[in-house]
Structures are given as structure tokens and as C-alpha cells.
Design a protein around this motif. Structure first.
Motif, mmCIF file in Angstrom:
data_model
loop_
_atom_site.group_PDB
_atom_site.id
_atom_site.type_symbol
_atom_site.label_atom_id
_atom_site.label_comp_id
_atom_site.label_asym_id
_atom_site.label_seq_id
_atom_site.Cartn_x
_atom_site.Cartn_y
_atom_site.Cartn_z
ATOM 1 N N ALA A 83 24.061 65.585 19.754
ATOM 2 C CA ALA A 83 23.894 64.213 20.228
ATOM 3 C C ALA A 83 23.706 63.339 19.000
ATOM 4 O O ALA A 83 22.775 63.546 18.218
ATOM 5 C CB ALA A 83 22.681 64.115 21.149
ATOM 6 N N GLU A 123 25.387 58.093 20.925
ATOM 7 C CA GLU A 123 26.702 57.466 20.835
ATOM 8 C C GLU A 123 27.755 58.515 20.491
ATOM 9 O O GLU A 123 27.440 59.649 20.132
ATOM 10 C CB GLU A 123 26.694 56.368 19.773
ATOM 11 C CG GLU A 123 26.413 56.863 18.371
ATOM 12 C CD GLU A 123 26.396 55.747 17.346
ATOM 13 O OE1 GLU A 123 26.616 54.583 17.737
ATOM 14 O OE2 GLU A 123 26.176 56.034 16.164
ATOM 15 N N HIS A 124 29.015 58.128 20.590
ATOM 16 C CA HIS A 124 30.109 59.039 20.278
ATOM 17 C C HIS A 124 30.176 59.280 18.775
ATOM 18 O O HIS A 124 29.991 58.366 17.971
ATOM 19 C CB HIS A 124 31.442 58.470 20.769
ATOM 20 C CG HIS A 124 31.580 58.480 22.262
ATOM 21 N ND1 HIS A 124 32.143 59.530 22.950
ATOM 22 C CD2 HIS A 124 31.197 57.578 23.199
ATOM 23 C CE1 HIS A 124 32.119 59.274 24.248
ATOM 24 N NE2 HIS A 124 31.552 58.092 24.430
ATOM 25 N N ASP A 151 26.128 66.022 28.783
ATOM 26 C CA ASP A 151 26.768 64.733 28.511
ATOM 27 C C ASP A 151 25.665 63.685 28.387
ATOM 28 O O ASP A 151 25.102 63.236 29.382
ATOM 29 C CB ASP A 151 27.724 64.370 29.646
ATOM 30 C CG ASP A 151 28.480 63.069 29.357
ATOM 31 O OD1 ASP A 151 28.199 62.443 28.313
ATOM 32 O OD2 ASP A 151 29.338 62.690 30.173
ATOM 33 N N TYR A 164 25.958 60.752 26.412
ATOM 34 C CA TYR A 164 26.432 59.484 25.865
ATOM 35 C C TYR A 164 25.743 58.298 26.545
ATOM 36 O O TYR A 164 25.595 58.258 27.770
ATOM 37 C CB TYR A 164 27.945 59.362 26.027
ATOM 38 C CG TYR A 164 28.716 60.349 25.175
ATOM 39 C CD1 TYR A 164 28.451 60.477 23.812
ATOM 40 C CD2 TYR A 164 29.697 61.165 25.729
ATOM 41 C CE1 TYR A 164 29.144 61.382 23.030
ATOM 42 C CE2 TYR A 164 30.404 62.073 24.949
ATOM 43 C CZ TYR A 164 30.112 62.176 23.599
ATOM 44 O OH TYR A 164 30.802 63.083 22.819
ATOM 45 N N ASP A 165 25.282 57.355 25.712
ATOM 46 C CA ASP A 165 24.582 56.142 26.151
ATOM 47 C C ASP A 165 23.203 56.435 26.741
ATOM 48 O O ASP A 165 22.586 55.557 27.354
ATOM 49 C CB ASP A 165 25.416 55.352 27.171
ATOM 50 C CG ASP A 165 26.744 54.898 26.589
ATOM 51 O OD1 ASP A 165 26.751 54.481 25.417
ATOM 52 O OD2 ASP A 165 27.767 54.976 27.294
#
Length: 274
Positions: free
Chosen positions: A120, A106-107, A229, A231-232
Motif C-alpha cells: 500500500a 494511492e496507486h 484493495d 486504494y483511497d
């Protein structure tokens, strides 16, 4: 027993551990259950205790003379205690496999990227987390569930999803101590809105709480590799060893230097070169 196990669940065999208890005040044990199951025509399997040499649980060179010849029973409570204390090697030996953390990325606050070590941030629902500190680990990026997934795959999806990539990782489990004000008797800590390291002894005049526990993994890549990247994306961390406790640093430069040292030590422990 008859209503639930035989009539509702239609069980033919029930398997329990040697130290199983049930009923009011845990008055029933494995032998009590065996007798009740026999009356219902159900077979009972009582699994004996599994033990390992106590000396094998100690770190190299740390086994005491008293532990020679002694054994320790492998139990879930023993595994939990070892994980909560950051004793990853001991937990691994008791568990019979590596200690893993799974979650979805997640961010976060993006501090790692600003420091030159992007991380991460794992969204975690697990009840058991390792002791606060810095760990060497392997990180596996998990792919999507196959279209023709079986029931077992749907129930435990991460275990069956393909591994897209595997990276060595330096993992932080903690509260971002350098960016959190020093605890005071009035308020444990609060996150500074500026993102600058907290000054020693600084406090706050407003109500604040200790920031939530975060699990952040810096995936170590070859020099020149681009930013990942994630994310998710589901991520699995296999913990290898605890490197150190979480520390508060007086400056960003001091923190950055320590992270670089943690990355170097992680690579050494995992046998990674380059």
C-alpha cells in the motif's frame, strides 16, 4: 497581550512550556509572559520540563556507564531527531506513545505485487518522515468518519475514525533503490522506465532527478488470504522498529529474498505466528 489574549480570544488561562520564548529576538520568556498576563488579569501556567532516565533511551544492552543516573528532557526537537534518524524505540520513549504515520493509499508502480509482496503506497503530507529504511509496523485500516461527528472528530478525523482491521506490516521508506540507477556526480539518480533493476554503475545521458520519497507498506496476511484493495483508503502505520537501511540489489530474485526475510523478522518482532 491585552488586545489579543484578553480582548480578542477572551482567554482566562494561558499555558506555556518552561522554555517558551516570544518577541523580537526571542527576548521574552515564560516569566515575562506571566508578568504581562497578570497585568491583563489572565492566569499563566508554566509547565516544567519532563525528563526520562537517559539509560532508558538506549537500546537493550547499549546504555553507557555515564548515562546511569542521568536524565534527558523530553522535547519535540528530540523526538524529531530520533524519528529522522530511525531511532524508533528512542522516539517512542521520548514521545510517551508510539510513532505513527497516517495517509491515504494511492496507486503506485505495482512492483510489490509483481514481486509477490503487494504494498500500500501512502500519500503523505506530513513534514516529518522517518529515516530511509525498512521498518516493522502495525497497519490499521481506518473506516469512515461517523455521520454525527463532533467538531474534534472533524478537525482530527483519522484519530476518531473506527479501525476496520489491523495487520502486521513490513514498511519501506525510501527511493526504490533497486529500480533506480546508481547515483553519479552528474546526476543523482533516475528511475528506469523498464522496471528492471539498475546495473551497477549505470547512468543516463538525460536530465534526471532523484525519485520522490515513497512509503510502502506490505500488510502481512495469513497464507491463502486474498489481495487487499486499499486504494483511497486511510491507513495508519504504527512503527515498532527499524529493521535495516535501504539497499540496492543486483537482481529481482535477491530483492525478493530480502523482502521475505524482512517479513519474517517483522513477524518475529511483533510476535506473529503462521
Amino acid at each position: 497581550v491585552s488586545d489579543l489574549l484578553r480582548d480578542s480570544l477572551q482567554a482566562d488561562v494561558v499555558c506555556v512550556g518552561y522554555d517558551f520564548n516570544f518577541g523580537k529576538g526571542r527576548s521574552g520568556n515564560a516569566e515575562t509572559l506571566r508578568a504581562l498576563l497578570a497585568e491583563a488579569g489572565i492566569q499563566a501556567l508554566v509547565m516544567p520540563a519532563f525528563s526520562v532516565p537517559t539509560a532508558a533511551l538506549a537500546d537493550p544492552g547499549q546504555a553507557s556507564a555515564a548515562s546511569v543516573g542521568a536524565t534527558t528532557i523530553c522535547s519535540s526537537s528530540g523526538v524529531r531527531k530520533a524519528v529522522q534518524e530511525g531511532q524508533i524505540a528512542q522516539a517512542t520513549r521520548l514521545l510517551g506513545r508510539a510513532v505513527e504515520i497516517e495517509g491515504v493509499v494511492e496507486h503506485g508502480a505495482a512492483r510489490g505485487r509483481q514481486l509477490g509482496f503487494p504494498t500500500a503506497n501512502l500519500r503523505l503530507d506530513a513534514e516529518l518522515t522517518p529515516a530511509v529504511g525498512i521498518y516493522a509496523a502495525w497497519a490499521e485500516i481506518i473506516g469512515p468518519l461517523p455521520a454525527a461527528a463532533s467538531l474534534a472528530e472533524v478537525i482530527s478525523p483519522l484519530a476518531y475514525r473506527p479501525v476496520l482491521a489491523r495487520h502486521p506490516a513490513a514498511v519501506s521508506v525510501g527511493y526504490n533503490a533497486t529500480f533506480t540507477a546508481r547515483p553519479t556526480p552528474a546526476e543523482p539518480a533516475f528511475a528506469l522506465a523498464t522496471g528492471e533493476p539498475a546495473a551497477a554503475g549505470s547512468g543516463g545521458g538525460h536530465a534526471a532527478t532523484w525519485p520522490p520519497l515513497s512509503i510502502e507498506a506490505h500488510l502481512i496476511q495469513p497464507a491463502g488470504a486474498g489481495w487487499l484493495d486499499l486504494y483511497d483508503q486511510p491507513l495508519r502505520l504504527t512503527l515498532v522498529a527499524k529493521l535495516r537501511d535501504e539497499q540496492r540489489f543486483s537482481s529481482v530474485d535477491a530483492l525478493r529474498a530480502q523482502i521475505a526475510a524482512d517479513v519474517a523478522e517483522t513477524k518475529r518482532l511483533l510476535g506473529v505466528t503462521g
